[in-house]
Scaffold this motif. Structure first.
Motif, PDB file in Angstrom:
ATOM      1  N   CYS A   7       0.846  -1.192   0.000  1.00  0.00           N
ATOM      2  CA  CYS A   7       0.000   0.000   0.000  1.00  0.00           C
ATOM      3  C   CYS A   7       0.888   1.250   0.000  1.00  0.00           C
ATOM      4  O   CYS A   7       1.896   1.305   0.697  1.00  0.00           O
ATOM      5  CB  CYS A   7      -0.884  -0.022   1.242  1.00  0.00           C
ATOM      6  N   THR A   8       0.512   2.248  -0.774  1.00  0.00           N
ATOM      7  CA  THR A   8       1.310   3.478  -0.812  1.00  0.00           C
ATOM      8  C   THR A   8       0.934   4.396   0.348  1.00  0.00           C
ATOM      9  O   THR A   8      -0.109   4.217   0.995  1.00  0.00           O
ATOM     10  CB  THR A   8       1.105   4.239  -2.135  1.00  0.00           C
ATOM     11  N   VAL A   9       1.778   5.383   0.585  1.00  0.00           N
ATOM     12  CA  VAL A   9       1.532   6.355   1.641  1.00  0.00           C
ATOM     13  C   VAL A   9       0.206   7.073   1.387  1.00  0.00           C
ATOM     14  O   VAL A   9      -0.618   7.220   2.287  1.00  0.00           O
ATOM     15  CB  VAL A   9       2.703   7.359   1.744  1.00  0.00           C
ATOM     16  N   SER A  10      -0.020   7.507   0.162  1.00  0.00           N
ATOM     17  CA  SER A  10      -1.272   8.208  -0.177  1.00  0.00           C
ATOM     18  C   SER A  10      -2.497   7.333   0.075  1.00  0.00           C
ATOM     19  O   SER A  10      -3.503   7.805   0.609  1.00  0.00           O
ATOM     20  CB  SER A  10      -1.255   8.649  -1.641  1.00  0.00           C
ATOM     21  N   GLU A  11      -2.411   6.071  -0.306  1.00  0.00           N
ATOM     22  CA  GLU A  11      -3.533   5.159  -0.079  1.00  0.00           C
ATOM     23  C   GLU A  11      -3.787   4.970   1.409  1.00  0.00           C
ATOM     24  O   GLU A  11      -4.942   4.938   1.851  1.00  0.00           O
ATOM     25  CB  GLU A  11      -3.250   3.800  -0.724  1.00  0.00           C
ATOM     26  N   ALA A  12      -2.732   4.831   2.194  1.00  0.00           N
ATOM     27  CA  ALA A  12      -2.882   4.642   3.634  1.00  0.00           C
ATOM     28  C   ALA A  12      -3.553   5.854   4.280  1.00  0.00           C
ATOM     29  O   ALA A  12      -4.424   5.712   5.143  1.00  0.00           O
ATOM     30  CB  ALA A  12      -1.523   4.369   4.283  1.00  0.00           C
ATOM     31  N   VAL A  13      -3.167   7.058   3.849  1.00  0.00           N
ATOM     32  CA  VAL A  13      -3.783   8.276   4.385  1.00  0.00           C
ATOM     33  C   VAL A  13      -5.264   8.286   4.038  1.00  0.00           C
ATOM     34  O   VAL A  13      -6.115   8.558   4.888  1.00  0.00           O
ATOM     35  CB  VAL A  13      -3.071   9.542   3.846  1.00  0.00           C
ATOM     36  N   ARG A  14      -5.592   7.976   2.792  1.00  0.00           N
ATOM     37  CA  ARG A  14      -6.997   7.965   2.370  1.00  0.00           C
ATOM     38  C   ARG A  14      -7.793   6.901   3.132  1.00  0.00           C
ATOM     39  O   ARG A  14      -8.884   7.165   3.626  1.00  0.00           O
ATOM     40  CB  ARG A  14      -7.087   7.704   0.860  1.00  0.00           C
ATOM     41  N   LEU A  15      -7.222   5.698   3.255  1.00  0.00           N
ATOM     42  CA  LEU A  15      -7.909   4.608   3.943  1.00  0.00           C
ATOM     43  C   LEU A  15      -8.093   4.868   5.438  1.00  0.00           C
ATOM     44  O   LEU A  15      -9.013   4.335   6.054  1.00  0.00           O
ATOM     45  CB  LEU A  15      -7.150   3.292   3.741  1.00  0.00           C
ATOM     46  N   SER A  16      -7.246   5.699   6.017  1.00  0.00           N
ATOM     47  CA  SER A  16      -7.354   5.978   7.454  1.00  0.00           C
ATOM     48  C   SER A  16      -8.631   6.742   7.796  1.00  0.00           C
ATOM     49  O   SER A  16      -9.109   6.675   8.921  1.00  0.00           O
ATOM     50  CB  SER A  16      -6.140   6.790   7.931  1.00  0.00           C
ATOM     51  N   GLY A  17      -9.154   7.482   6.826  1.00  0.00           N
ATOM     52  CA  GLY A  17     -10.351   8.278   7.091  1.00  0.00           C
ATOM     53  C   GLY A  17     -10.066   9.571   7.827  1.00  0.00           C
ATOM     54  O   GLY A  17     -10.974  10.213   8.332  1.00  0.00           O
ATOM     55  N   ILE A  18      -8.819   9.985   7.881  1.00  0.00           N
ATOM     56  CA  ILE A  18      -8.465  11.189   8.627  1.00  0.00           C
ATOM     57  C   ILE A  18      -9.115  12.434   8.033  1.00  0.00           C
ATOM     58  O   ILE A  18      -9.399  13.393   8.743  1.00  0.00           O
ATOM     59  CB  ILE A  18      -6.940  11.345   8.760  1.00  0.00           C
ATOM     60  N   ALA A  19      -9.391  12.427   6.728  1.00  0.00           N
ATOM     61  CA  ALA A  19     -10.049  13.576   6.095  1.00  0.00           C
ATOM     62  C   ALA A  19     -11.434  13.814   6.684  1.00  0.00           C
ATOM     63  O   ALA A  19     -11.889  14.955   6.769  1.00  0.00           O
ATOM     64  CB  ALA A  19     -10.138  13.370   4.590  1.00  0.00           C
ATOM     65  N   ASP A  20     -12.093  12.740   7.133  1.00  0.00           N
ATOM     66  CA  ASP A  20     -13.421  12.872   7.748  1.00  0.00           C
ATOM     67  C   ASP A  20     -13.352  13.573   9.103  1.00  0.00           C
ATOM     68  O   ASP A  20     -14.350  14.110   9.576  1.00  0.00           O
ATOM     69  CB  ASP A  20     -14.062  11.493   7.929  1.00  0.00           C
ATOM     70  N   GLN A  21     -12.194  13.552   9.740  1.00  0.00           N
ATOM     71  CA  GLN A  21     -12.006  14.178  11.049  1.00  0.00           C
ATOM     72  C   GLN A  21     -11.828  15.698  10.939  1.00  0.00           C
ATOM     73  O   GLN A  21     -11.983  16.415  11.920  1.00  0.00           O
ATOM     74  CB  GLN A  21     -10.770  13.595  11.743  1.00  0.00           C
ATOM     75  N   PHE A  22     -11.457  16.167   9.746  1.00  0.00           N
ATOM     76  CA  PHE A  22     -11.162  17.587   9.544  1.00  0.00           C
ATOM     77  C   PHE A  22     -11.943  18.113   8.343  1.00  0.00           C
ATOM     78  O   PHE A  22     -11.370  18.457   7.312  1.00  0.00           O
ATOM     79  CB  PHE A  22      -9.652  17.788   9.352  1.00  0.00           C
ATOM     80  N   VAL A  23     -13.254  18.170   8.484  1.00  0.00           N
ATOM     81  CA  VAL A  23     -14.123  18.646   7.419  1.00  0.00           C
ATOM     82  C   VAL A  23     -13.793  20.112   7.133  1.00  0.00           C
ATOM     83  O   VAL A  23     -13.600  20.913   8.033  1.00  0.00           O
ATOM     84  CB  VAL A  23     -15.603  18.491   7.826  1.00  0.00           C
ATOM     85  N   GLY A  24     -13.682  20.444   5.873  1.00  0.00           N
ATOM     86  CA  GLY A  24     -13.367  21.816   5.483  1.00  0.00           C
ATOM     87  C   GLY A  24     -11.890  22.044   5.237  1.00  0.00           C
ATOM     88  O   GLY A  24     -11.499  23.088   4.731  1.00  0.00           O
ATOM     89  N   GLU A  25     -11.049  21.092   5.620  1.00  0.00           N
ATOM     90  CA  GLU A  25      -9.614  21.180   5.353  1.00  0.00           C
ATOM     91  C   GLU A  25      -9.259  20.108   4.328  1.00  0.00           C
ATOM     92  O   GLU A  25      -9.743  18.990   4.417  1.00  0.00           O
ATOM     93  CB  GLU A  25      -8.791  20.947   6.628  1.00  0.00           C
ATOM     94  N   ASP A  26      -8.417  20.442   3.386  1.00  0.00           N
ATOM     95  CA  ASP A  26      -8.012  19.478   2.367  1.00  0.00           C
ATOM     96  C   ASP A  26      -6.754  18.751   2.844  1.00  0.00           C
ATOM     97  O   ASP A  26      -5.665  18.942   2.305  1.00  0.00           O
ATOM     98  CB  ASP A  26      -7.773  20.189   1.032  1.00  0.00           C
TER      99      ASP A  26
END
Length: 101
Positions: free
Chosen positions: A29-48
């Motif tokens: 798994c790549t670093v980018s995929e791991a970040v996406r799969l972690s769901g961390i973007a859902d924790q910071f709505v409004g931030e890219d």
């Protein structure tokens, strides 16, 4: 036979809070995929957060779409600095010198 998963951590520190998530990913798994799969973007709505620079244990990963993660990696998302630390230190030293006079 089921594929063995590996655990990595994804961490992001916003101005007001920090989040550390552990995610199990497939080997390769790549670093980018791991970040996406972690769901961390859902924790910071409004931030890219998915577009932020990333590193592993404080070392910047130049191509997160290619670099594969390893067991136990700590993937860090880096937000932009609000102030240059060198400039802040210089201003603080100048203020302290002025107060000593």
């Amino acid at each position: 036979m089921a594929e063995t998963m590996i655990d990595v951590e994804v961490v992001y520190a916003a101005v007001d809070r920090q989040v550390l998530l552990t995610v199990a990913v497939a080997p390769g798994c790549t670093v980018s995929e791991a970040v996406r799969l972690s769901g961390i973007a859902d924790q910071f709505v409004g931030e890219d957060v998915l577009a932020l620079p990333v590193g592993i244990y404080g070392k910047v990963v130049s191509d997160p779409h290619v670099r594969a993660v390893e067991e136990g990696d700590r993937i860090e998302l880096y937000r932009p600095l609000l102030a240059d630390p060198m400039e802040v230190r210089r201003l603080r030293a100048a203020k302290a010198a002025k107060n000593r006079q």
